[in-house]
Scaffold this active site. Structure first.
Site, PDB file in Angstrom:
ATOM      1  N   ASP A 256       4.233  32.955 -10.305  1.00  0.00           N
ATOM      2  CA  ASP A 256       3.828  31.636 -10.532  1.00  0.00           C
ATOM      3  C   ASP A 256       4.061  31.208  -8.896  1.00  0.00           C
ATOM      4  OD1 ASP A 256       3.965  28.890 -11.450  1.00  0.00           O
ATOM      5  OD2 ASP A 256       5.796  28.834 -11.564  1.00  0.00           O
TER       6      ASP A 256
ATOM      7  N   THR B 163      -0.016  25.195  -8.821  1.00  0.00           N
ATOM      8  CA  THR B 163       0.862  25.328  -7.525  1.00  0.00           C
ATOM      9  C   THR B 163       0.114  26.263  -6.420  1.00  0.00           C
ATOM     10  OG1 THR B 163       2.297  26.970  -8.670  1.00  0.00           O
ATOM     11  CG2 THR B 163       2.804  24.679  -8.779  1.00  0.00           C
ATOM     12  N   THR B 164      -0.311  27.411  -6.960  1.00  0.00           N
ATOM     13  CA  THR B 164      -0.657  28.420  -5.849  1.00  0.00           C
ATOM     14  C   THR B 164      -2.132  27.875  -5.305  1.00  0.00           C
ATOM     15  OG1 THR B 164      -0.229  30.028  -7.695  1.00  0.00           O
ATOM     16  CG2 THR B 164      -1.312  30.770  -5.745  1.00  0.00           C
TER      17      THR B 164
ATOM     18  N   ASP C 278       4.054  26.072 -17.666  1.00  0.00           N
ATOM     19  CA  ASP C 278       2.865  25.400 -17.301  1.00  0.00           C
ATOM     20  C   ASP C 278       1.996  24.891 -18.239  1.00  0.00           C
ATOM     21  OD1 ASP C 278       3.743  26.455 -14.832  1.00  0.00           O
ATOM     22  OD2 ASP C 278       2.384  27.757 -14.319  1.00  0.00           O
TER      23      ASP C 278
HETATM   24  N1  LIG Z   1     -10.364  33.638 -17.381  1.00  0.00           N
HETATM   25  C1  LIG Z   1     -10.713  33.113 -16.219  1.00  0.00           C
HETATM   26  N2  LIG Z   1     -11.563  33.472 -15.422  1.00  0.00           N
HETATM   27  C2  LIG Z   1     -11.716  33.024 -14.220  1.00  0.00           C
HETATM   28  N3  LIG Z   1     -10.916  32.176 -13.516  1.00  0.00           N
HETATM   29  C3  LIG Z   1      -9.812  31.773 -14.272  1.00  0.00           C
HETATM   30  C4  LIG Z   1      -9.573  32.426 -15.670  1.00  0.00           C
HETATM   31  N4  LIG Z   1      -8.693  31.833 -16.045  1.00  0.00           N
HETATM   32  C5  LIG Z   1      -8.077  30.888 -14.851  1.00  0.00           C
HETATM   33  N5  LIG Z   1      -8.698  30.981 -13.975  1.00  0.00           N
HETATM   34  C6  LIG Z   1      -8.429  30.383 -12.641  1.00  0.00           C
HETATM   35  O1  LIG Z   1      -7.299  30.912 -12.043  1.00  0.00           O
HETATM   36  C7  LIG Z   1      -6.815  29.907 -11.247  1.00  0.00           C
HETATM   37  C8  LIG Z   1      -5.492  29.541 -11.395  1.00  0.00           C
HETATM   38  O2  LIG Z   1      -4.717  30.547 -11.217  1.00  0.00           O
HETATM   39  P1  LIG Z   1      -3.106  30.483 -11.316  1.00  0.00           P
HETATM   40  O3  LIG Z   1      -2.800  31.849 -10.812  1.00  0.00           O
HETATM   41  O4  LIG Z   1      -2.777  30.100 -12.462  1.00  0.00           O
HETATM   42  O5  LIG Z   1      -2.787  29.646  -9.983  1.00  0.00           O
HETATM   43  P2  LIG Z   1      -2.025  28.174 -10.120  1.00  0.00           P
HETATM   44  O6  LIG Z   1      -0.859  28.216  -9.569  1.00  0.00           O
HETATM   45  O7  LIG Z   1      -2.787  27.606  -9.067  1.00  0.00           O
HETATM   46  O8  LIG Z   1      -2.470  27.731 -11.216  1.00  0.00           O
HETATM   47  C9  LIG Z   1      -7.723  28.487 -11.523  1.00  0.00           C
HETATM   48  O9  LIG Z   1      -8.490  28.349 -10.467  1.00  0.00           O
HETATM   49  C10 LIG Z   1      -8.519  28.798 -12.696  1.00  0.00           C
HETATM   50  O10 LIG Z   1      -9.813  28.151 -13.070  1.00  0.00           O
HETATM   51 MG   LIG Z   2      -1.855  28.391 -13.289  1.00  0.00          MG
END
Ligand SMILES: Nc1ncnc2c1ncn2[C@@H]1O[C@H](COP(=O)(O)OP(=O)(O)O)[C@@H](O)[C@H]1O
Ligand SMILES: [Mg+2]
Length: 548
Positions: free
Chosen positions: A64, A97-98, A393
């Site tokens: 996270d 957040t990332t 989240d």
């Molecule tokens: N199954 C998936 N395939 C491709 N991208 C995905 C999938 N699930 C989530 N994402 C993408 O991953 C990103 C979020 O990653 P995450 O590690 O949760 O970071 P954040 O802290 O920004 O939410 C988003 O751009 C989302 O669209």
């Molecule tokens: Mg996320």
């Protein structure tokens, strides 16, 4: 340094450090970029985790973004600004957040290129602002409206938010719990849906597996009865919520009582006993059969309470007492002298149940059904903590979707689409701001690029594929990180609330602009050891423990 007739004039305190102009800009940009880079590799479902070890040796393992940045002890002022982006994102929407931190870093990286081409920082700043404003407009054009009652879509949102987190194995079950929980607490007032996430209590207990995580319609309190002879189960509970102790007060002054005979001692003890008995009697008289007390309960009072068949719990957290008040409709009682029957809360059942090896109190069938708890289970503390983060989240994402009812596809699709449309917009601008808007558009592509890179795919190939799909009008074309293919993410069920994206972009842009506009860093020298820091900060938050 300023001089007057050969004499140096000091305007700043000795030891103050000052960096100016380009140096200041490059330093700040570098620091901000370094922070963004630290979380880059965690982005997306295939992102890696970080292990953070604090000075005491405690470990946090997480994926996270905001947790990582909060745990890192960051000193540099510009770097801290990027941490703030993640925190704001967390406060406002809870997810993304990332994305927000990575985007802020990339906006600065691209700004650096422009600075090298002698584009003035104020031009870049105003271009970025224009782009950020336009982005919001564009997003609203292509976002998909959704109904807050569409359970299927809400579940997909929750699943997307949890993909790649420690909760992976029980993702579908957890997603359903999230949706049920949010839907249980939704309130509608003049056509607007409102979710108060405080009505969802997340309680953790190590043990069992993630699969054992459950939702309870009511409250779970991580405490046990104070006395073994008290009932374990009370139906039709009348609940007294006390913020005062059931103990005798110590005198404020040092009083001394001289006891000269055994009789007198007995009298004294009898008197004490009577006072405690009276206190308990007051509770019993108003009809309470359950007591949640924020402070302590004297041993003797415990005895009287259990004789009266009252289930009592002591040292309940203040926040829990407040939640209990909302859930059961009871008033918080500050003094036993004022207790009244109408102050009592109500619940169908208050019961002590075994969870793993420990006892917890379950309050169910509450007067106000808009109060639910989620009991998170998992093999170890680290697992439970990471599941809690993933769950929070997801809860927030479902909340955002229910409140704003607008969604976009994930997997880099919205970023690519936005970049494409921003480039078209840039072409309509004149002057150097055009360059800044273009740089902004390019920066957005860092999201799909990192998703690809973290999944071990070739980022350049994938970017080219994505761009051409979007040029062909495929608005939802994104990167399926599991197969490596460019597909329609909406059909794949990878969906996010629009608010996650708009908030990430606007706060990343604001911070980038703020960093760019700094051309002078004046840092006061650190106070010498032993001066300010003479009294170590103990007690503080943790010190009061149960009483908080
Ligand atoms: N199954 C998936 N395939 C491709 N991208 C995905 C999938 N699930 C989530 N994402 C993408 O991953 C990103 C979020 O990653 P995450 O590690 O949760 O970071 P954040 O802290 O920004 O939410 C988003 O751009 C989302 O669209
Ligand atoms: Mg996320």
């Amino acid at each position: 340094m300023a001089q007057y007739m050969g004499q140096p004039i000091f305007i700043l305190k000795e030891g103050t450090q000052r960096t100016r102009g380009r140096d200041a800009q490059y330093n700040n940009i570098m620091a901000a970029k370094a922070v963004a880079n630290a979380v880059k590799t965690t982005l997306g479902p295939k992102g890696m985790d970080k292990m953070l070890v604090d000075p005491l040796g405690d470990i946090v393992i997480t994926n996270d973004g905001v947790t990582i940045l909060k745990e890192m002890d960051i000193e540099h002022p510009a770097a801290k600004m990027v941490v703030e982006v993640a925190k704001t994102q967390d406060d406002e929407v809870g997810d993304g957040t990332t994305t927000a931190a990575v985007l802020a870093g990339e906006l600065l990286e691209k700004a650096e290129d422009l600075l090298e081409q002698d584009v003035h920082p104020t031009i870049i700043a105003s271009g970025y602002r224009l782009a950020s404003k336009k982005a919001e407009e564009i997003f609203n054009e292509f976002a998909t409206p959704v109904s807050a009652d569409d359970e299927e879509v809400l579940t997909k949102l929750a699943v997307t938010a949890m993909t790649g987190k420690g909760a992976e194995s029980a993702r579908d079950k957890l997603a359903k719990i999230c949706v049920d929980a949010v839907r249980a607490v939704v309130e509608e007032s003049n056509g607007k849906k409102d979710v108060d996430i405080d009505n969802i209590k997340v309680e953790k207990k190590v043990g069992g597996s993630i699969e054992d995580t459950t939702m309870v319609n009511g409250m779970i309190i991580d405490k046990e009865r104070v006395h073994a002879n008290m009932p374990k189960k009370v139906s039709n509970a009348k609940i007294a919520l006390l913020s005062c102790a059931i103990e005798l007060k110590d005198t404020e002054v040092d009083a001394e009582i001289q006891i000269t005979s055994p009789d007198q001692l007995q009298q004294f003890l009898d008197q004490e006993e009577k006072m405690l008995k009276d206190m308990v009697q007051k509770i019993v008289d108003v009809g309470a059969n359950v007591v949640f007390c924020q402070k302590g309960i004297d041993d003797m009072a415990q005895h009287f309470l259990s004789k009266a068949k009252v289930l009592a719990v002591r040292r309940v957290r203040k926040s829990d007492i407040e939640k209990l008040s909302r859930a059961t409709g009871g008033k918080i009682i500050t003094s036993l002298d004022d207790i009244k029957p109408e102050d009592l809360g109500e619940a169908e059942l208050v019961e002590e149940r075994k969870v793993g090896t420990e006892d917890m109190i379950f309050v169910t069938g509450c007067k106000n059904p808009k109060s639910v708890s989620i009991l998170v289970r998992g093999g170890t503390e680290h697992v439970v903590d990471e599941v809690e983060r993933a769950l929070t989240d997801a809860l927030r994402v479902v909340e955002a979707a229910v409140e704003t009812e607008k969604l976009v596809a994930g997997g880099g699709a919205p970023e690519i689409e936005l970049a494409l449309r921003l480039r078209e917009y840039a072409n309509t601008l004149k002057g150097r701001e055009q360059l800044a808007v273009q740089a902004f558009a390019d920066s957005l592509e860092i999201i799909p690029r990192m998703l690809a890179e973290n999944a071990g795919l070739d980022p350049i190939d994938k970017l080219v594929e994505l761009r051409s799909a979007h040029e062909d009008g495929k608005v939802n074309a994104g990167l399926d990180v599991f197969t490596g293919e460019v597909v329609d993410m909406w059909e794949k069920g990878v969906i996010e609330p629009l608010k996650v994206k708009t908030q990430a972009i606007s706060s990343a842009a604001e911070t980038a602009v703020m960093v760019l506009r700094i051309d002078d860093v004046i840092a006061a020298s650190k106070e010498k050891e032993g001066g300010e820091g003479g009294t170590p900060d103990i007690g503080g938050e943790g010190g009061t423990g149960d009483f908080e």
